[in-house]
Design a protein around this motif. Sequence first.
Motif, PDB file in Angstrom:
ATOM      1  N   VAL A  97      45.634  38.957   0.887  1.00 31.64           N
ATOM      2  CA  VAL A  97      46.475  37.794   0.580  1.00 31.64           C
ATOM      3  C   VAL A  97      47.881  38.021   1.112  1.00 31.64           C
ATOM      4  O   VAL A  97      48.506  37.128   1.701  1.00 31.64           O
ATOM      5  CB  VAL A  97      46.500  37.525  -0.936  1.00 31.64           C
ATOM      6  CG1 VAL A  97      47.477  36.396  -1.262  1.00 31.64           C
ATOM      7  CG2 VAL A  97      45.109  37.201  -1.441  1.00 31.64           C
ATOM      8  N   ARG A  98      48.384  39.233   0.908  1.00 25.77           N
ATOM      9  CA  ARG A  98      49.721  39.561   1.397  1.00 25.77           C
ATOM     10  C   ARG A  98      49.785  39.487   2.925  1.00 25.77           C
ATOM     11  O   ARG A  98      50.776  39.024   3.493  1.00 25.77           O
ATOM     12  CB  ARG A  98      50.124  40.956   0.913  1.00 25.77           C
ATOM     13  CG  ARG A  98      51.569  41.325   1.253  1.00 25.77           C
ATOM     14  CD  ARG A  98      52.040  42.533   0.467  1.00 25.77           C
ATOM     15  NE  ARG A  98      51.267  43.720   0.768  1.00 25.77           N
ATOM     16  CZ  ARG A  98      50.452  44.332  -0.084  1.00 25.77           C
ATOM     17  NH1 ARG A  98      50.284  43.840  -1.297  1.00 25.77           N
ATOM     18  NH2 ARG A  98      49.795  45.429   0.261  1.00 25.77           N
ATOM     19  N   ALA A  99      48.726  39.930   3.591  1.00 22.20           N
ATOM     20  CA  ALA A  99      48.698  39.875   5.054  1.00 22.20           C
ATOM     21  C   ALA A  99      48.755  38.434   5.556  1.00 22.20           C
ATOM     22  O   ALA A  99      49.460  38.119   6.523  1.00 22.20           O
ATOM     23  CB  ALA A  99      47.446  40.572   5.578  1.00 22.20           C
ATOM     24  N   VAL A 100      48.023  37.543   4.894  1.00 18.27           N
ATOM     25  CA  VAL A 100      48.050  36.126   5.276  1.00 18.27           C
ATOM     26  C   VAL A 100      49.429  35.535   5.030  1.00 18.27           C
ATOM     27  O   VAL A 100      49.971  34.809   5.873  1.00 18.27           O
ATOM     28  CB  VAL A 100      46.965  35.342   4.502  1.00 18.27           C
ATOM     29  CG1 VAL A 100      47.142  33.833   4.698  1.00 18.27           C
ATOM     30  CG2 VAL A 100      45.579  35.768   4.953  1.00 18.27           C
ATOM     31  N   ALA A 101      50.030  35.844   3.888  1.00 22.87           N
ATOM     32  CA  ALA A 101      51.344  35.298   3.557  1.00 22.87           C
ATOM     33  C   ALA A 101      52.411  35.773   4.543  1.00 22.87           C
ATOM     34  O   ALA A 101      53.261  34.984   4.981  1.00 22.87           O
ATOM     35  CB  ALA A 101      51.729  35.681   2.130  1.00 22.87           C
TER      36      ALA A 101
END
Length: 359
Positions: A97-101
């Motif tokens: 999720v952090r990578a996408v954000a």
Amino acid sequence: MEHRDQKFRLGKGRPPTKSRKPRQSETPEWIDHSDNDALDSPPVKRSRTAKAMNRAMKKDDEDEAQVAVKEEAVIDQGIDLVSPGPKLALGVQLPRVRAVAKAAIDEVQADVCLKNAFPEGPDKHNQFTLPTLVRVAQKLGYADIVRRVQTDITYSRHLGSIPAQRISTFRGRVKKHTDGVVAETYNLQPGDGHRVDWLDQQLNYIYPHNYKSQKVDRHLPYKPSIFTQVMRSAWFSRPTAYGFAIIDRFTSSSLKHPREKEIPAPMLALAATAIYASIVDYSAPVYKARDFTGNEFADTYARNMRALQKIKDADTNKYHVLMHGFFRVICGSHSSVMSASGKSADDLDALDVAGMPDA
């Protein structure tokens, strides 16, 4: 024969018996007085190349094992949001999720310069952050996040709030570059409300002008040096600056000169809007640099975008000369806007495209 400088000893003087090796005792044995020093010298060190290679190989194996564990952990931790809310924090999110954000933040900032610097209003999520989330999640190969973003409105809005929060921050940094230069350029003092209003009329501040005589050179839009100065300091001040990171995405509007890149219109319009926001700060009797909010200045951005669009529609060559000229000076060799307001009609009527330079 007597040796004074060197001492030696022969055998004991008796002839060797049969049990002894012939003449072995007659061989001189030199007595070296430095024997004690030799005992004190350190032993010769053995090569550690093999040991170092073994350690390096062991470390590589450990690193690969750690990466495998981390990758497995990424898969196992899922894609749920941590503490969803209007101010969702990036750092606490699960790895994928952090990578996408993070990737979405990079794309949104690029879109601010390349597509639309003020994506305000109810369509901000559907037309700006949502497509960005889908695009970066697909690029990263996270099909489950793509499905979740497309089917779960609450999830997509919460996740989209992370890059959306960075838009105002990104724009605010531009105004910091304009706050210190508008006073000299436009001869402003605190309480200059009348001058501020005049500069706003028909976008007078984008042209070379004389406030006392009310003369405005409307055939030279965006020619005051402050526009070049602000864009250079905000995005191109050094080789690692943000503008150079996205320069490969700049294009040309000229069919005759497709390789002559241009400064994107949203980037110039954002700089012009930040300049105006800093001008407005001199309306009050006591100067104070205010926040650069989308609600207050989105219309000014739209007016600048429409002015640039009029130039492009009226004469593509003159538009290219203007925008490629900015690119050449700033970089070296190396969207939709809001509906027209009453002010915009005056802006466009005043703009003298016919008199603009075409080379």
